[in-house]
Design a protein around this motif. Sequence first.
Motif, PDB file in Angstrom:
ATOM      1  N   GLY A   1       0.814  -1.206   0.000  1.00 11.62           N
ATOM      2  CA  GLY A   1       0.000   0.000   0.000  1.00 11.62           C
ATOM      3  C   GLY A   1       0.847   1.255   0.000  1.00 11.62           C
ATOM      4  O   GLY A   1       2.046   1.212  -0.276  1.00 11.62           O
ATOM      5  N   ALA A   2       0.202   2.362   0.348  1.00 11.74           N
ATOM      6  CA  ALA A   2       0.832   3.672   0.202  1.00 11.74           C
ATOM      7  C   ALA A   2       2.007   3.854   1.153  1.00 11.74           C
ATOM      8  O   ALA A   2       1.886   3.608   2.353  1.00 11.74           O
ATOM      9  CB  ALA A   2      -0.205   4.759   0.452  1.00 11.74           C
ATOM     10  N   PRO A   3       3.145   4.314   0.613  1.00  8.07           N
ATOM     11  CA  PRO A   3       4.275   4.612   1.490  1.00  8.07           C
ATOM     12  C   PRO A   3       4.017   5.886   2.284  1.00  8.07           C
ATOM     13  O   PRO A   3       3.348   6.800   1.801  1.00  8.07           O
ATOM     14  CB  PRO A   3       5.445   4.785   0.523  1.00  8.07           C
ATOM     15  N   ILE A   4       4.543   5.932   3.520  1.00 10.66           N
ATOM     16  CA  ILE A   4       4.332   7.080   4.402  1.00 10.66           C
ATOM     17  C   ILE A   4       4.885   8.364   3.775  1.00 10.66           C
ATOM     18  O   ILE A   4       4.283   9.432   3.900  1.00 10.66           O
ATOM     19  CB  ILE A   4       5.005   6.823   5.770  1.00 10.66           C
ATOM     20  N   ASP A   5       6.013   8.241   3.090  1.00  7.83           N
ATOM     21  CA  ASP A   5       6.632   9.458   2.527  1.00  7.83           C
ATOM     22  C   ASP A   5       5.976   9.903   1.220  1.00  7.83           C
ATOM     23  O   ASP A   5       6.379  10.899   0.622  1.00  7.83           O
ATOM     24  CB  ASP A   5       8.146   9.275   2.355  1.00  7.83           C
ATOM     25  N   GLY A   6       4.937   9.155   0.776  1.00 11.75           N
ATOM     26  CA  GLY A   6       4.224   9.552  -0.431  1.00 11.75           C
ATOM     27  C   GLY A   6       5.117   9.603  -1.664  1.00 11.75           C
ATOM     28  O   GLY A   6       4.806  10.285  -2.635  1.00 11.75           O
ATOM     29  N   GLY A   7       6.244   8.909  -1.601  1.00 14.86           N
ATOM     30  CA  GLY A   7       7.155   8.889  -2.747  1.00 14.86           C
ATOM     31  C   GLY A   7       8.119  10.073  -2.772  1.00 14.86           C
ATOM     32  O   GLY A   7       8.940  10.191  -3.681  1.00 14.86           O
ATOM     33  N   ARG A   8       8.007  10.938  -1.784  1.00 14.43           N
ATOM     34  CA  ARG A   8       8.851  12.146  -1.784  1.00 14.43           C
ATOM     35  C   ARG A   8      10.330  11.819  -1.536  1.00 14.43           C
ATOM     36  O   ARG A   8      10.658  10.834  -0.862  1.00 14.43           O
ATOM     37  CB  ARG A   8       8.359  13.147  -0.737  1.00 14.43           C
ATOM     38  N   THR A   9      11.168  12.668  -2.085  1.00 13.66           N
ATOM     39  CA  THR A   9      12.618  12.499  -1.930  1.00 13.66           C
ATOM     40  C   THR A   9      13.200  13.690  -1.180  1.00 13.66           C
ATOM     41  O   THR A   9      12.567  14.755  -1.073  1.00 13.66           O
ATOM     42  CB  THR A   9      13.315  12.380  -3.297  1.00 13.66           C
ATOM     43  N   TRP A  10      14.376  13.487  -0.672  1.00 12.84           N
ATOM     44  CA  TRP A  10      15.123  14.558   0.005  1.00 12.84           C
ATOM     45  C   TRP A  10      16.587  14.324  -0.326  1.00 12.84           C
ATOM     46  O   TRP A  10      17.106  13.241  -0.082  1.00 12.84           O
ATOM     47  CB  TRP A  10      14.877  14.520   1.517  1.00 12.84           C
ATOM     48  N   GLY A  11      17.199  15.316  -0.894  1.00 10.93           N
ATOM     49  CA  GLY A  11      18.598  15.175  -1.287  1.00 10.93           C
ATOM     50  C   GLY A  11      18.790  14.092  -2.327  1.00 10.93           C
ATOM     51  O   GLY A  11      19.821  13.419  -2.344  1.00 10.93           O
ATOM     52  N   GLY A  12      17.777  13.901  -3.188  1.00 13.72           N
ATOM     53  CA  GLY A  12      17.896  12.925  -4.267  1.00 13.72           C
ATOM     54  C   GLY A  12      17.577  11.500  -3.849  1.00 13.72           C
ATOM     55  O   GLY A  12      17.638  10.584  -4.664  1.00 13.72           O
ATOM     56  N   ARG A  13      17.232  11.299  -2.585  1.00  5.51           N
ATOM     57  CA  ARG A  13      16.868   9.947  -2.124  1.00  5.51           C
ATOM     58  C   ARG A  13      15.518  10.005  -1.438  1.00  5.51           C
ATOM     59  O   ARG A  13      15.111  11.044  -0.937  1.00  5.51           O
ATOM     60  CB  ARG A  13      17.917   9.405  -1.151  1.00  5.51           C
ATOM     61  N   ARG A  14      14.847   8.858  -1.425  1.00  9.90           N
ATOM     62  CA  ARG A  14      13.547   8.802  -0.766  1.00  9.90           C
ATOM     63  C   ARG A  14      13.670   9.215   0.704  1.00  9.90           C
ATOM     64  O   ARG A  14      14.671   8.906   1.359  1.00  9.90           O
ATOM     65  CB  ARG A  14      12.990   7.379  -0.854  1.00  9.90           C
ATOM     66  N   VAL A  15      12.642   9.894   1.202  1.00 14.21           N
ATOM     67  CA  VAL A  15      12.663  10.292   2.613  1.00 14.21           C
ATOM     68  C   VAL A  15      12.719   9.036   3.480  1.00 14.21           C
ATOM     69  O   VAL A  15      13.572   8.921   4.375  1.00 14.21           O
ATOM     70  CB  VAL A  15      11.428  11.148   2.967  1.00 14.21           C
ATOM     71  N   LEU A  16      11.790   8.072   3.217  1.00 13.09           N
ATOM     72  CA  LEU A  16      11.769   6.811   3.975  1.00 13.09           C
ATOM     73  C   LEU A  16      11.874   5.592   3.067  1.00 13.09           C
ATOM     74  O   LEU A  16      12.541   4.620   3.405  1.00 13.09           O
ATOM     75  CB  LEU A  16      10.471   6.708   4.797  1.00 13.09           C
ATOM     76  N   GLY A  17      11.199   5.630   1.946  1.00 11.66           N
ATOM     77  CA  GLY A  17      11.208   4.504   1.010  1.00 11.66           C
ATOM     78  C   GLY A  17       9.911   3.714   1.036  1.00 11.66           C
ATOM     79  O   GLY A  17       9.067   3.900   1.919  1.00 11.66           O
ATOM     80  N   ASP A  18       9.771   2.813   0.063  1.00 11.43           N
ATOM     81  CA  ASP A  18       8.540   2.032  -0.075  1.00 11.43           C
ATOM     82  C   ASP A  18       8.355   0.992   1.022  1.00 11.43           C
ATOM     83  O   ASP A  18       7.283   0.398   1.140  1.00 11.43           O
ATOM     84  CB  ASP A  18       8.512   1.335  -1.442  1.00 11.43           C
TER      85      ASP A  18
END
Length: 185
Positions: free
Chosen positions: A31-48
């Motif tokens: 299901g949906a990742p907590i970070d909503g797919g967002r990145t920070w510094g070119g990497r996922r904030v948390l990941g799938d």
Amino acid sequence: MAGLVGVVAGALWAMLPAYVPNNAAVLAGGGAPIDGGRTWGGRRVLGDGKTWRGTAVGTVAGVALAFALNAATPVVADTLGLAAGVLPTFPPLAALGLALGAMLGDIGASFLKRRTGRERGASFPGLDQLDFVVGALAVSLALAPDWTLATFTPERLLVVLVATPVLHVVTNVIAYLIGAKNEPW
Ligand code: CTP
Ligand code: K
Ligand code: MG
């Protein structure tokens, strides 16, 4: 050494509501990742690997287990021949703190893994085995301070810090072997 069995039993019992959430999340993940797919510094904030569903199911599983343990305490203590008070009981806020804290500790570890360039599923020895312990104790301390300080005596804390990494490794290898987990850590 008669007290040793009691200390170990009490320590592991007290941590059970923090041990179960991550394993429940593995089974419930998706299901949906907590970070909503967002990145920070070119990497996922948390990941799938950190999802809303896994986090919610894991937390509920930990709280439910704590309540089940409360109900089972007299029978288990009697069966093992343990004195009253050796196995702690969980007030609602302590149950929530341990379960939610375990999930948050694991999420915090994923945040650190992504910041250090580790992809989803990569291992981070040390952090992987203790992230949820630190999270569980911290949130339990915040939500139920008196209970947490009274329950996690220095002796029990020592048992938790020594036994948890071992239990974590064993559990994850089993989860990997039965195909529930992609990596054995
Ligand atoms: N999981 C989840 N939500 C969480 C924690 C775990 O849905 N809050 C599920 C995911 O399906 C995840 C699996 O449990 O892939 C295994 O958990 P874990 O090993 O913690 O995640 P990884 O996929 O290895 O990702 P990361 O590198 O971020 O730890
Ligand atoms: K993890
Ligand atoms: Mg993993």
